[in-house]
Scaffold this active site. Structure first.
Site, PDB file in Angstrom:
ATOM      1  N   SER A  65       9.974 -11.205  19.678  1.00 34.81           N
ATOM      2  CA  SER A  65       8.989 -12.266  19.882  1.00 34.81           C
ATOM      3  C   SER A  65       7.864 -11.741  20.756  1.00 34.81           C
ATOM      4  CB  SER A  65       9.640 -13.469  20.563  1.00 34.81           C
ATOM      5  OG  SER A  65       8.667 -14.406  20.998  1.00 34.81           O
ATOM      6  N   TYR A  88      15.671 -17.634  26.095  1.00 37.62           N
ATOM      7  CA  TYR A  88      15.013 -17.124  24.881  1.00 37.62           C
ATOM      8  C   TYR A  88      14.308 -15.793  25.171  1.00 37.62           C
ATOM      9  CZ  TYR A  88      12.041 -17.189  20.691  1.00 37.62           C
ATOM     10  OH  TYR A  88      11.391 -16.873  19.504  1.00 37.62           O
TER      11      TYR A  88
END
Length: 277
Positions: free
Chosen positions: A156, A169
């Site tokens: 990400s 995350y």
């Protein structure tokens, strides 16, 4: 269809919808046959609706419309045995394995003081352990194929520029980079290339839902897509709020093809300049 991946088989996780479906279709358009898996059920700490068996069937339908073969299985990337069985069945039917797209992921948001053990476990399990399980189950089949291969793991943009309110995350996506770099060295002897891709916010159900919009537009009772656009756009250097799944799929198709045959161990941002802002 250019046929850059003709004669190859790709394994795609999280393939029922969103980026995963887009990746499977993009690779199929290049000639690859597809082994597709998705959990197709709700993970408790996730506030948006997750994929369903009907979504996975629709992915299969679209791949078959491209005249490619596909073997689809409901499987949870957190469970190695489920992935091992799914890949084994796919290789038995399709003949080999050349490409891995470790795409499955989830996201939830919480300040650290409110972050529950269950939120941590489910995010790390899906986004980090799931990548490990995917690659571990796939590698013996790629080696057995005897002609190398390509593994692309979805990290990400937050692994390049962290954001607050999502340390579980962010930690998972940083961990993906560690897996990629370690295995790029370890698997080079088999001509298996391992790379990470780093999307910015992508226009899928993962961000286009009330829970995520509310986090970005807290002063609106029920923020709309249009209300959230300026906030998302402020995160990117380029004047767009989010990329499309095909933008990520195009990069993966390049890395998986012979055009990327000497690229390994990299972090490829498809982030509209997210890391620069």
């Amino acid at each position: 269809m250019s046929g850059k991946l003709e004669g190859r088989v790709a394994f795609v996780t999280g393939a029922a919808r969103g980026q995963g479906r887009s990746h499977a279709l993009r690779l199929a358009r290049e000639g690859a046959d597809i082994i597709a898996v998705d959990v197709c059920s709700q993970i408790p700490t996730i506030e948006y609706e997750m994929s369903t068996p009907a979504d996975l069937k629709e992915t299969v339908r679209q791949i078959e419309e491209l005249d490619r073969r596909v073997v689809a299985t409901v499987a949870d990337v957190r469970e190695f045995a489920q992935l091992d069985t799914a890949i084994g069945q796919g290789v038995a039917e399709l003949g080999r394995l050349d490409i891995v797209c470790a795409n499955a992921g989830i996201v939830s948001l919480s300040p650290v003081q409110d972050l529950t053990a269950q939120m941590w476990d489910e995010t790390i399990g899906t986004c980090l352990t799931g990548v490990f399980n995917t690659i571990k189950a796939a590698v013996p089949h790629i080696i057995a194929g005897g002609r190398g291969g390509s593994i692309v793991a979805t990290s990400s943009a937050v692994a390049l520029r962290p954001v607050p309110g999502a340390c579980h995350y962010v930690a998972a996506k940083h961990g993906v980079v560690g897996i990629v770099k370690a295995l790029a060295i370890e698997l080079a002897q088999y001509n298996i290339r391992v790379n990470a891709i780093h999307p910015t916010n992508c226009d899928t159900d993962m961000i286009q839902n009330p829970a995520l919009r509310k986090a970005f537009v807290p002063n609106s009772e029920n923020p709309t897509r249009e209300e959230s656009e300026p906030v998302y756009q402020s995160l990117n250097a380029l004047p767009i709020p989010w990329v499309q799944p095909i933008d990520i799929s195009n990069a993966i198709a390049f890395l998986a093809s012979d055009e990327g045959r000497y690229i390994t161990g990299i972090q490829l941002p498809v982030d509209a300049g997210f890391q620069l802002v």
